[in-house]
Enzyme design. Sequence first.
Site, PDB file in Angstrom:
ATOM      1  N   ASN A  75      24.451 -19.700 -35.454  1.00 46.51           N
ATOM      2  CA  ASN A  75      25.518 -20.523 -36.010  1.00 46.51           C
ATOM      3  C   ASN A  75      25.524 -20.336 -37.537  1.00 46.51           C
ATOM      4  OD1 ASN A  75      26.771 -22.773 -37.249  1.00 46.51           O
ATOM      5  ND2 ASN A  75      26.506 -24.009 -35.406  1.00 46.51           N
TER       6      ASN A  75
ATOM      7  N   LYS B 165      25.239 -23.456 -39.805  1.00 50.28           N
ATOM      8  CA  LYS B 165      23.865 -23.969 -39.901  1.00 50.28           C
ATOM      9  C   LYS B 165      23.051 -23.116 -40.857  1.00 50.28           C
ATOM     10  CE  LYS B 165      22.375 -25.753 -35.436  1.00 50.28           C
ATOM     11  NZ  LYS B 165      21.435 -25.464 -34.345  1.00 50.28           N
TER      12      LYS B 165
ATOM     13  N   ASP C  62      17.487 -28.022 -33.214  1.00 50.61           N
ATOM     14  CA  ASP C  62      18.462 -28.452 -32.223  1.00 50.61           C
ATOM     15  C   ASP C  62      18.983 -29.799 -32.691  1.00 50.61           C
ATOM     16  OD1 ASP C  62      19.975 -27.879 -29.970  1.00 50.61           O
ATOM     17  OD2 ASP C  62      18.777 -29.199 -28.721  1.00 50.61           O
TER      18      ASP C  62
ATOM     19  N   PHE D  54      31.457 -28.221 -39.694  1.00 51.19           N
ATOM     20  CA  PHE D  54      31.713 -27.687 -38.355  1.00 51.19           C
ATOM     21  C   PHE D  54      31.477 -28.796 -37.327  1.00 51.19           C
ATOM     22  CE2 PHE D  54      27.391 -27.183 -36.599  1.00 51.19           C
ATOM     23  CZ  PHE D  54      26.631 -27.409 -37.755  1.00 51.19           C
ATOM     24  N   GLY D  55      31.705 -28.448 -36.067  1.00 56.11           N
ATOM     25  CA  GLY D  55      31.378 -29.352 -34.957  1.00 56.11           C
ATOM     26  C   GLY D  55      32.076 -30.699 -35.078  1.00 56.11           C
ATOM     27  N   TYR D  56      31.298 -31.775 -34.987  1.00 53.63           N
ATOM     28  CA  TYR D  56      31.844 -33.134 -34.999  1.00 53.63           C
ATOM     29  C   TYR D  56      32.065 -33.673 -36.414  1.00 53.63           C
ATOM     30  CZ  TYR D  56      30.369 -32.928 -30.094  1.00 53.63           C
ATOM     31  OH  TYR D  56      30.198 -32.550 -28.786  1.00 53.63           O
TER      32      TYR D  56
ATOM     33  N   LYS E 188      27.044 -33.006 -48.130  1.00 54.58           N
ATOM     34  CA  LYS E 188      26.601 -33.197 -46.737  1.00 54.58           C
ATOM     35  C   LYS E 188      25.096 -32.978 -46.639  1.00 54.58           C
ATOM     36  CE  LYS E 188      26.854 -31.477 -42.022  1.00 54.58           C
ATOM     37  NZ  LYS E 188      27.269 -30.435 -41.085  1.00 54.58           N
TER      38      LYS E 188
ATOM     39  N   HIS F 229      21.416 -35.286 -41.400  1.00 54.38           N
ATOM     40  CA  HIS F 229      20.335 -35.068 -40.447  1.00 54.38           C
ATOM     41  C   HIS F 229      19.598 -33.750 -40.722  1.00 54.38           C
ATOM     42  CE1 HIS F 229      24.270 -33.635 -39.443  1.00 54.38           C
ATOM     43  NE2 HIS F 229      23.790 -32.741 -38.589  1.00 54.38           N
TER      44      HIS F 229
HETATM   45  P1  ITT Z   1      22.360 -22.559 -32.333  1.00 56.30           P
HETATM   46  O1  ITT Z   1      21.799 -23.101 -31.035  1.00 56.30           O
HETATM   47  O2  ITT Z   1      22.666 -21.096 -32.285  1.00 56.30           O
HETATM   48  O3  ITT Z   1      21.516 -22.904 -33.511  1.00 56.30           O
HETATM   49  P2  ITT Z   1      24.471 -24.500 -31.877  1.00 56.30           P
HETATM   50  O4  ITT Z   1      25.861 -24.602 -32.465  1.00 56.30           O
HETATM   51  O5  ITT Z   1      24.355 -24.408 -30.397  1.00 56.30           O
HETATM   52  O6  ITT Z   1      23.764 -23.282 -32.629  1.00 56.30           O
HETATM   53  P3  ITT Z   1      22.990 -27.013 -31.718  1.00 56.30           P
HETATM   54  O7  ITT Z   1      22.693 -26.742 -30.294  1.00 56.30           O
HETATM   55  O8  ITT Z   1      21.876 -27.483 -32.579  1.00 56.30           O
HETATM   56  O9  ITT Z   1      23.645 -25.727 -32.410  1.00 56.30           O
HETATM   57  O10 ITT Z   1      24.122 -28.083 -31.885  1.00 56.30           O
HETATM   58  C1  ITT Z   1      24.852 -28.564 -30.790  1.00 56.30           C
HETATM   59  C2  ITT Z   1      26.228 -28.947 -31.224  1.00 56.30           C
HETATM   60  O11 ITT Z   1      26.152 -30.135 -32.012  1.00 56.30           O
HETATM   61  C3  ITT Z   1      26.971 -27.938 -32.082  1.00 56.30           C
HETATM   62  O12 ITT Z   1      27.628 -26.974 -31.298  1.00 56.30           O
HETATM   63  C4  ITT Z   1      27.950 -28.837 -32.822  1.00 56.30           C
HETATM   64  O13 ITT Z   1      29.054 -29.118 -31.990  1.00 56.30           O
HETATM   65  C5  ITT Z   1      27.149 -30.108 -32.995  1.00 56.30           C
HETATM   66  N1  ITT Z   1      26.503 -30.134 -34.322  1.00 56.30           N
HETATM   67  C6  ITT Z   1      25.276 -29.697 -34.656  1.00 56.30           C
HETATM   68  N2  ITT Z   1      25.030 -29.880 -35.966  1.00 56.30           N
HETATM   69  C7  ITT Z   1      26.148 -30.462 -36.473  1.00 56.30           C
HETATM   70  C8  ITT Z   1      26.525 -30.889 -37.755  1.00 56.30           C
HETATM   71  O14 ITT Z   1      25.726 -30.750 -38.811  1.00 56.30           O
HETATM   72  N3  ITT Z   1      27.738 -31.423 -37.907  1.00 56.30           N
HETATM   73  C9  ITT Z   1      28.575 -31.561 -36.873  1.00 56.30           C
HETATM   74  N4  ITT Z   1      28.312 -31.169 -35.624  1.00 56.30           N
HETATM   75  C10 ITT Z   1      27.099 -30.626 -35.424  1.00 56.30           C
END
Ligand code: ITT
Length: 193
Positions: A9, A12, A68, A148-150, A171, A176
């Site tokens: 990712n 990250k 994770d 990204f993500g949420y 951020k 976290h």
């Molecule tokens: P890797 O396993 O390759 O590291 P991933 O995207 O699968 O990448 P995670 O399993 O740790 O990473 O995260 C699970 C999900 O949680 C990720 O796909 C995002 O949707 C969300 N997430 C993780 N970190 C976040 C953040 O800092 N802000 C917002 N959403 C996040």
Amino acid sequence: MKIIFATNNAHKLSEVQAVLGDGYELVTPRQCGIDEEIPETAETLEGNARQKARYLFERTGLDCFADDTGLEVEALNGAPGVHSARYATDGHDFAANNRLLLKNLAGEENRRARFRTVICLIEQGKEHLFEGIVEGRIIDHEAGSEGFGYDPLFVPEGFDRTFAEMSAEQKNGISHRGRAVRKLVDYLHQTEK
Ligand code: ITT
């Protein structure tokens, strides 16, 4: 110092590199010739972080770490939690995940949520865990385009903007992942002495 970070990712990677600073050069699994997706089949964040870090260590024998992360929503009994990446679909579809989260919280007054990151470092073959948590709430519409993500739905406690409305630096200062990585850095600095 080079250290392998078990992620594919890119968001990250840049967040973690920013906190680690210039003293550490992060190497990705791909750069080590590991192209397959690293399995994440445990039922906890701790379990997945350990599984990913061990996978890399077994193949490279080098110091490495994995993180994770899950979004834990109080009114949803901690969901999506460890299933955050695959909440709505099988893939990492951020938009679909956000839509599903908003749908599942429709009409819900309790919007409390937290992000939790667990890092597993394997250093000289030994495991060390570091945790970072940020409390906050889920708003009822997406706001912002950073991160990204949420991130567009999450407003950290004490702020009135989502993570997606903050710079990467802001951020990282409260997130976290930023908190967990600073614990990792403190540990690495101690062991260097
Ligand atoms: P890797 O396993 O390759 O590291 P991933 O995207 O699968 O990448 P995670 O399993 O740790 O990473 O995260 C699970 C999900 O949680 C990720 O796909 C995002 O949707 C969300 N997430 C993780 N970190 C976040 C953040 O800092 N802000 C917002 N959403 C996040």
